[in-house]
Structure formats: structure tokens, C-alpha cells
Design an enzyme around this catalytic site. Structure first.
Site, mmCIF file in Angstrom:
data_model
loop_
_atom_site.group_PDB
_atom_site.id
_atom_site.type_symbol
_atom_site.label_atom_id
_atom_site.label_comp_id
_atom_site.label_asym_id
_atom_site.label_seq_id
_atom_site.Cartn_x
_atom_site.Cartn_y
_atom_site.Cartn_z
ATOM 1 N N MET A 7 0.840 -1.172 0.000
ATOM 2 C CA MET A 7 0.000 0.000 0.000
ATOM 3 C C MET A 7 0.888 1.238 0.000
ATOM 4 S SD MET A 7 -2.550 1.393 3.065
ATOM 5 C CE MET A 7 -2.642 -0.221 3.717
ATOM 6 N N PRO A 8 0.886 2.025 -1.093
ATOM 7 C CA PRO A 8 1.673 3.257 -1.133
ATOM 8 C C PRO A 8 1.114 4.302 -0.175
ATOM 9 C CG PRO A 8 1.111 2.524 -3.350
ATOM 10 C CD PRO A 8 0.309 1.702 -2.394
ATOM 11 N N LEU A 9 1.992 4.888 0.618
ATOM 12 C CA LEU A 9 1.634 5.961 1.550
ATOM 13 C C LEU A 9 2.397 7.209 1.121
ATOM 14 C CD1 LEU A 9 2.102 3.926 4.838
ATOM 15 C CD2 LEU A 9 -0.044 4.376 3.650
#
Length: 75
Positions: A1-3
């Protein structure tokens, strides 16, 4: 999950921020192949008086620039 965390000086409209969120999300999806629903973005807006360059706040720098324009015969 890109943050993704983005810091901006305050002052952008809600429409501008929405457009930025979409553009950043699109870039992450395209470049990393991440699912769109997995992209998380946090926006931190910094008040002008909390930002400094060379020991002066952004407001002070803007005022100084305006004074320079007036002294030079500008608007």
C-alpha cells in the site's frame, strides 16, 4: 500500500487539492502498478507564519518584495 505525505504552504483551494490528489494517485497507479484503492495520501498544510527561509517568514518575504516593487515604481 503506497503511503504518500505531501507538505504545502496553506492557501490552495479545495478544488486544487482535489486535482492534486487525483494527479498524485494517477502517478502512483501508473508508475508502481498499485491498485487505486490502495493509494493513501496525507496532506499537511503549513501556515505561512510557520515557514521560514533565511530567517524570515513567508509573509515577511512577501512584504519585503512588495516594498521593493513600490520603491522601484511598480504596483
Amino acid at each position: 500500500m503506497p503511503l504518500v505525505t505531501i507538505m504545502l504552504l496553506e492557501g490552495r483551494s479545495p478544488e486544487q487539492k482535489k486535482a492534486m490528489f487525483k494527479a498524485v494517485t494517477d502517478a502512483i497507479v501508473q508508475s508502481l502498478g498499485a491498485p487505486r484503492d490502495a493509494v493513501r495520501i496525507t496532506l499537511n498544510e503549513v501556515p505561512m507564519e510557520h515557514y521560514s527561509v533565511g530567517g524570515m517568514t513567508r509573509d515577511e518575504r512577501d512584504q519585503l518584495a512588495a516594498q521593493g516593487k513600490r520603491a522601484a515604481g511598480g504596483a
